[in-house]
Design a protein around this motif. Structure first.
Motif, PDB file in Angstrom:
ATOM      1  N   ILE A   1      -2.940 -12.528 -19.640  1.00  0.00           N
ATOM      2  CA  ILE A   1      -4.399 -12.360 -19.754  1.00  0.00           C
ATOM      3  C   ILE A   1      -4.915 -13.201 -20.922  1.00  0.00           C
ATOM      4  CG2 ILE A   1      -6.244 -10.674 -20.094  1.00  0.00           C
ATOM      5  CD1 ILE A   1      -4.541  -8.665 -18.657  1.00  0.00           C
TER       6      ILE A   1
ATOM      7  N   ILE B   1      -7.077 -14.044 -15.737  1.00  0.00           N
ATOM      8  CA  ILE B   1      -5.859 -13.272 -15.487  1.00  0.00           C
ATOM      9  C   ILE B   1      -4.972 -14.106 -14.580  1.00  0.00           C
ATOM     10  CG2 ILE B   1      -4.947 -11.103 -14.537  1.00  0.00           C
ATOM     11  CD1 ILE B   1      -8.482 -10.887 -14.828  1.00  0.00           C
TER      12      ILE B   1
ATOM     13  N   ILE C   1      -7.927  -4.300 -17.177  1.00  0.00           N
ATOM     14  CA  ILE C   1      -9.019  -5.168 -17.658  1.00  0.00           C
ATOM     15  C   ILE C   1     -10.342  -4.392 -17.743  1.00  0.00           C
ATOM     16  CG2 ILE C   1      -7.949  -7.345 -16.936  1.00  0.00           C
ATOM     17  CD1 ILE C   1      -9.802  -7.397 -14.531  1.00  0.00           C
TER      18      ILE C   1
END
Ligand code: SAM
Length: 180
Positions: free
Chosen positions: A179, A155, A57
């Motif tokens: 995600i 997430i 991420i």
């Protein structure tokens, strides 16, 4: 003299055993109560998955990430190591105190609260991490829809959020990471 020493030693050991037994019983009852109330038991996300997720991420430094149901705080501490600000909520007392103890040992500045995350304002979040269970995904979906900035990354380890548009799926093991 030896007898007095022996008896004192025995009293100290017995006191520790009794305090330990009371703590085990109290934490046990609290864990059962929280599991029944939230329908989410404490299960840890494997540490290597947390590494993979945080690498992928790749949030800018000082971004604010929340772990809703943070268990022993493992995600928060790793996020902090990667330069993020991290806040976790945990209702069950045993993992909550474990997280607090870990925080103290590590000298960490993460925030850990013994609060119900459904009752918290999450608008400041840049990212949210959840590992919950299929029975409450609809409920958390409603909460996040109403309470997040549109650009907040969500997430979810192990469980898809019904009706949400996926950005990416990570092939983490034993469960996938979704995600949004
Ligand atoms: C599956 S565990 C995940 C722990 C941690 N996030 C991890 O990945 O290792 C989920 C945790 O959420 C906690 N929890 C469930 N509902 C909650 C709520 N409404 N507020 C705060 N904590 C909650 C449970 O007590 C449990 O410890």
């Amino acid at each position: 003299m030896t007898a007095i020493f022996f008896i004192s030693f025995l009293i100290i050991v017995l006191t520790f055993i009794i305090i330990g037994a009371i703590a085990v019983v109290l934490f046990g009852f609290n864990m059962i109560y929280v599991n029944l109330k939230t329908l989410v038991p404490w299960v840890k996300t494997p540490a290597n998955n947390l590494e993979i997720i945080l690498e992928l991420i790749n949030l800018p430094p000082h971004s604010l990430i929340y772990d809703l149901g943070c268990g022993d705080g493992r995600f928060l501490f790793l996020a902090e190591k990667k330069g993020l600000k991290a806040i976790g909520y945990e209702l069950a007392l045993y993992p909550y105190f474990k997280a607090k103890m870990n925080k103290f040992i590590k000298g960490s500045r993460v925030i850990i609260k013994n609060h119900d995350f459904f009752k918290q304002d999450l608008k400041a979040a840049d990212a949210i991490f959840i590992f919950l269970n299929s029975m409450i995904m609809k409920k958390i979906s409603e909460k996040l829809k109403q309470n997040l900035k549109p650009e907040t990354l969500v997430i979810s380890y192990g469980f898809e959020i019904p009706g949400w548009n996926l950005k990416k799926v990570l092939d983490t093991k034993p469960s996938k990471t979704y995600i949004y």
